[in-house]
Design a protein around this motif. Structure first.
Motif, PDB file in Angstrom:
ATOM      1  N   LEU A  80       0.836  -1.202   0.000  1.00 48.29           N
ATOM      2  CA  LEU A  80       0.000   0.000   0.000  1.00 48.29           C
ATOM      3  C   LEU A  80       0.868   1.248   0.000  1.00 48.29           C
ATOM      4  CD1 LEU A  80      -2.984   0.917   0.145  1.00 48.29           C
ATOM      5  CD2 LEU A  80      -2.767   0.928   2.629  1.00 48.29           C
ATOM      6  N   LEU A  81       1.924   1.224   0.781  1.00 46.76           N
ATOM      7  CA  LEU A  81       2.838   2.363   0.805  1.00 46.76           C
ATOM      8  C   LEU A  81       3.502   2.549  -0.552  1.00 46.76           C
ATOM      9  CD1 LEU A  81       4.443   1.734   4.291  1.00 46.76           C
ATOM     10  CD2 LEU A  81       3.098   3.740   3.663  1.00 46.76           C
ATOM     11  N   HIS A  82       3.799   1.449  -1.210  1.00 48.43           N
ATOM     12  CA  HIS A  82       4.418   1.525  -2.535  1.00 48.43           C
ATOM     13  C   HIS A  82       3.468   2.163  -3.541  1.00 48.43           C
ATOM     14  CE1 HIS A  82       5.754  -0.006  -6.507  1.00 48.43           C
ATOM     15  NE2 HIS A  82       6.957   0.148  -5.987  1.00 48.43           N
ATOM     16  N   ASP A  83       2.159   1.888  -3.385  1.00 49.53           N
ATOM     17  CA  ASP A  83       1.159   2.409  -4.319  1.00 49.53           C
ATOM     18  C   ASP A  83       0.860   3.887  -4.093  1.00 49.53           C
ATOM     19  OD1 ASP A  83       0.962  -0.075  -5.444  1.00 49.53           O
ATOM     20  OD2 ASP A  83      -0.886  -0.638  -4.403  1.00 49.53           O
ATOM     21  N   LEU A  84       1.185   4.392  -2.912  1.00 47.71           N
ATOM     22  CA  LEU A  84       0.824   5.762  -2.559  1.00 47.71           C
ATOM     23  C   LEU A  84       2.015   6.693  -2.627  1.00 47.71           C
ATOM     24  CD1 LEU A  84      -1.347   5.028   0.597  1.00 47.71           C
ATOM     25  CD2 LEU A  84      -2.204   5.870  -1.584  1.00 47.71           C
ATOM     26  N   ASP A  85       1.736   7.921  -2.949  1.00 48.74           N
ATOM     27  CA  ASP A  85       2.741   8.973  -2.797  1.00 48.74           C
ATOM     28  C   ASP A  85       2.806   9.294  -1.309  1.00 48.74           C
ATOM     29  OD1 ASP A  85       4.237  11.243  -2.667  1.00 48.74           O
ATOM     30  OD2 ASP A  85       3.177  12.304  -4.254  1.00 48.74           O
ATOM     31  N   ARG A  93      -9.576  15.587  -0.589  1.00 54.24           N
ATOM     32  CA  ARG A  93     -10.472  14.672  -1.301  1.00 54.24           C
ATOM     33  C   ARG A  93      -9.688  13.764  -2.252  1.00 54.24           C
ATOM     34  NH1 ARG A  93     -16.413  16.124  -2.101  1.00 54.24           N
ATOM     35  NH2 ARG A  93     -16.154  14.612  -3.766  1.00 54.24           N
ATOM     36  N   ALA A  94      -8.788  14.358  -3.026  1.00 48.14           N
ATOM     37  CA  ALA A  94      -7.994  13.565  -3.961  1.00 48.14           C
ATOM     38  C   ALA A  94      -7.078  12.596  -3.219  1.00 48.14           C
ATOM     39  CB  ALA A  94      -7.182  14.484  -4.869  1.00 48.14           C
ATOM     40  N   ASP A  95      -6.507  13.045  -2.105  1.00 46.02           N
ATOM     41  CA  ASP A  95      -5.605  12.194  -1.338  1.00 46.02           C
ATOM     42  C   ASP A  95      -6.346  11.020  -0.712  1.00 46.02           C
ATOM     43  OD1 ASP A  95      -3.343  13.694  -1.918  1.00 46.02           O
ATOM     44  OD2 ASP A  95      -3.628  15.022  -0.194  1.00 46.02           O
ATOM     45  N   LEU A  96      -7.523  11.275  -0.138  1.00 44.34           N
ATOM     46  CA  LEU A  96      -8.307  10.185   0.438  1.00 44.34           C
ATOM     47  C   LEU A  96      -8.802   9.235  -0.645  1.00 44.34           C
ATOM     48  CD1 LEU A  96     -10.571  11.553   3.333  1.00 44.34           C
ATOM     49  CD2 LEU A  96      -8.543  10.099   3.476  1.00 44.34           C
ATOM     50  N   ALA A  97      -9.149   9.769  -1.821  1.00 43.92           N
ATOM     51  CA  ALA A  97      -9.602   8.919  -2.924  1.00 43.92           C
ATOM     52  C   ALA A  97      -8.474   7.982  -3.367  1.00 43.92           C
ATOM     53  CB  ALA A  97     -10.091   9.769  -4.088  1.00 43.92           C
ATOM     54  N   VAL A 151     -10.780   9.578   7.908  1.00 41.17           N
ATOM     55  CA  VAL A 151      -9.983   8.455   7.417  1.00 41.17           C
ATOM     56  C   VAL A 151     -10.742   7.145   7.591  1.00 41.17           C
ATOM     57  CG1 VAL A 151      -7.898   7.105   7.837  1.00 41.17           C
ATOM     58  CG2 VAL A 151      -7.769   9.608   7.754  1.00 41.17           C
ATOM     59  N   SER A 152     -11.284   6.922   8.785  1.00 40.51           N
ATOM     60  CA  SER A 152     -11.957   5.658   9.073  1.00 40.51           C
ATOM     61  C   SER A 152     -13.209   5.480   8.222  1.00 40.51           C
ATOM     62  CB  SER A 152     -12.321   5.575  10.560  1.00 40.51           C
ATOM     63  OG  SER A 152     -11.156   5.559  11.358  1.00 40.51           O
ATOM     64  N   THR A 153     -13.981   6.549   8.039  1.00 43.58           N
ATOM     65  CA  THR A 153     -15.188   6.457   7.221  1.00 43.58           C
ATOM     66  C   THR A 153     -14.842   6.061   5.794  1.00 43.58           C
ATOM     67  OG1 THR A 153     -16.351   8.095   8.557  1.00 43.58           O
ATOM     68  CG2 THR A 153     -17.178   7.730   6.325  1.00 43.58           C
ATOM     69  N   THR A 154     -13.810   6.652   5.240  1.00 43.27           N
ATOM     70  CA  THR A 154     -13.393   6.345   3.871  1.00 43.27           C
ATOM     71  C   THR A 154     -12.915   4.899   3.754  1.00 43.27           C
ATOM     72  OG1 THR A 154     -12.729   8.646   3.520  1.00 43.27           O
ATOM     73  CG2 THR A 154     -11.843   7.008   2.005  1.00 43.27           C
ATOM     74  N   LEU A 155     -12.102   4.458   4.686  1.00 44.97           N
ATOM     75  CA  LEU A 155     -11.573   3.095   4.616  1.00 44.97           C
ATOM     76  C   LEU A 155     -12.649   2.060   4.901  1.00 44.97           C
ATOM     77  CD1 LEU A 155      -8.058   3.515   6.271  1.00 44.97           C
ATOM     78  CD2 LEU A 155      -8.648   3.441   3.850  1.00 44.97           C
ATOM     79  N   GLN A 156     -13.567   2.363   5.814  1.00 44.21           N
ATOM     80  CA  GLN A 156     -14.641   1.414   6.105  1.00 44.21           C
ATOM     81  C   GLN A 156     -15.595   1.272   4.922  1.00 44.21           C
ATOM     82  OE1 GLN A 156     -16.190   2.886   9.817  1.00 44.21           O
ATOM     83  NE2 GLN A 156     -14.365   2.263  10.945  1.00 44.21           N
ATOM     84  N   PHE A 157     -15.878   2.376   4.232  1.00 42.88           N
ATOM     85  CA  PHE A 157     -16.662   2.277   3.008  1.00 42.88           C
ATOM     86  C   PHE A 157     -15.946   1.376   1.999  1.00 42.88           C
ATOM     87  CE2 PHE A 157     -16.424   3.792  -1.388  1.00 42.88           C
ATOM     88  CZ  PHE A 157     -17.671   3.352  -1.842  1.00 42.88           C
ATOM     89  N   ARG A 222     -19.701   6.091  -5.746  1.00 44.48           N
ATOM     90  CA  ARG A 222     -20.117   5.997  -4.343  1.00 44.48           C
ATOM     91  C   ARG A 222     -19.067   6.603  -3.414  1.00 44.48           C
ATOM     92  NH1 ARG A 222     -22.856  -0.103  -4.519  1.00 44.48           N
ATOM     93  NH2 ARG A 222     -24.458   0.460  -6.066  1.00 44.48           N
ATOM     94  N   LEU A 223     -17.806   6.471  -3.770  1.00 55.38           N
ATOM     95  CA  LEU A 223     -16.755   7.114  -2.985  1.00 55.38           C
ATOM     96  C   LEU A 223     -16.947   8.626  -2.995  1.00 55.38           C
ATOM     97  CD1 LEU A 223     -14.075   7.139  -1.423  1.00 55.38           C
ATOM     98  CD2 LEU A 223     -12.890   7.039  -3.645  1.00 55.38           C
ATOM     99  N   ALA A 224     -17.306   9.185  -4.162  1.00 59.30           N
ATOM    100  CA  ALA A 224     -17.549  10.626  -4.239  1.00 59.30           C
ATOM    101  C   ALA A 224     -18.689  11.041  -3.318  1.00 59.30           C
ATOM    102  CB  ALA A 224     -17.869  11.025  -5.685  1.00 59.30           C
TER     103      ALA A 224
END
Length: 237
Positions: A80-85, A93-97, A151-157, A222-224
């Motif tokens: 996951l760290l490799h996939d992220l900047d 919004r863009a970062d959480l997406a 953070v938690s809401t985004t990841l739980q979705f 749905r993420l939006a």
């Protein structure tokens, strides 16, 4: 007295740990087994067979499956760290997406991750992921709890969405029917439901809904909606 978590033990023994058979080889073998057969299939015996080692030799490195799961989870979080900047761009919004999409991809590569529950890991990669995730929502005038909420809401979705995707894959494996074949099988019954006229919303779903939705487009849509809700809860100045 319970033993300290594996990360504390590893830190304490880092300078004296024997060479040769190492945690990396053990962890990679365990992940490969879990990816192929599921988390329940992981055992010291199978790992030993895969890396051509004696089963008891593994216990000089890990105490059992609880240790293994910690090592496995932290290892895949490295992907996951490799996939992220590691330096968020400043657009929350863009970062959480990006975090959500990378997390979805991770769960598809390693479906067993969704079975681990929500208890936080304290491994080095897990701590780095948390730092990256929290940095995504920093600078908004939020309390630490409000940052965690976003953070938690985004990841739980994301995890819920992936769980539904994986459930469909499991249903196809179990029944031998892909979605098109399943729809054909239930078509006569659905036609009967429509004729009865007692389920108007189901009738609209059958008649109007996209028969072949693109899962990536559905996820992004749905993420939006989730991010819209989080934005509406931002404090006003």
């Amino acid at each position: 007295m319970s033993k300290p978590v594996i990360w504390a033990r590893l830190s304490a023994t880092a300078r004296t740990r024997p060479r040769g058979l190492d945690l990396t080889a053990i962890t990679r073998a365990a992940i490969a087994i879990a990816d192929e057969e599921g988390l329940d299939a992981v055992s010291m015996r199978k790992i030993a067979n895969r890396i051509d080692s004696g089963t008891m030799s593994l216990y000089r490195h890990v105490n059992g499956k609880e240790d293994l799961v910690e090592l496995m989870y932290d290892s895949v979080l490295g992907e996951l760290l490799h996939d992220l900047d590691l330096s968020p761009a400043g657009d929350w919004r863009a970062d959480l997406a990006r975090l959500a999409r990378a997390n979805r991809a991770l769960h598809h590569r390693h479906p067993w991750v969704g079975d681990l529950g929500s208890r936080p890991s304290l491994g080095p990669n897990a701590l780095r992921v948390m730092e990256v995730a929290m940095a995504c929502v920093d600078g908004q005038g939020l309390t630490i709890d409000q940052m965690m909420d976003r953070v938690s809401t985004t990841l739980q979705f994301t995890q819920g969405f992936v769980r539904a995707e994986l459930a469909e894959s499991e249903a196809q494996r179990r029944t031998g029917l892909d979605e098109a074949a399943w729809r054909e099988t239930i078509a006569p019954y659905l036609a009967q439901v429509l004729l009865e006229g007692r389920h108007p919303y189901m009738a609209r779903i059958i008649e109007e809904a996209d028969d072949h939705p693109n899962p990536d487009e559905v996820f992004d849509r749905r993420l939006a909606m989730v991010l819209d809700g989080l934005e509406s809860a931002l404090p006003t100045t």
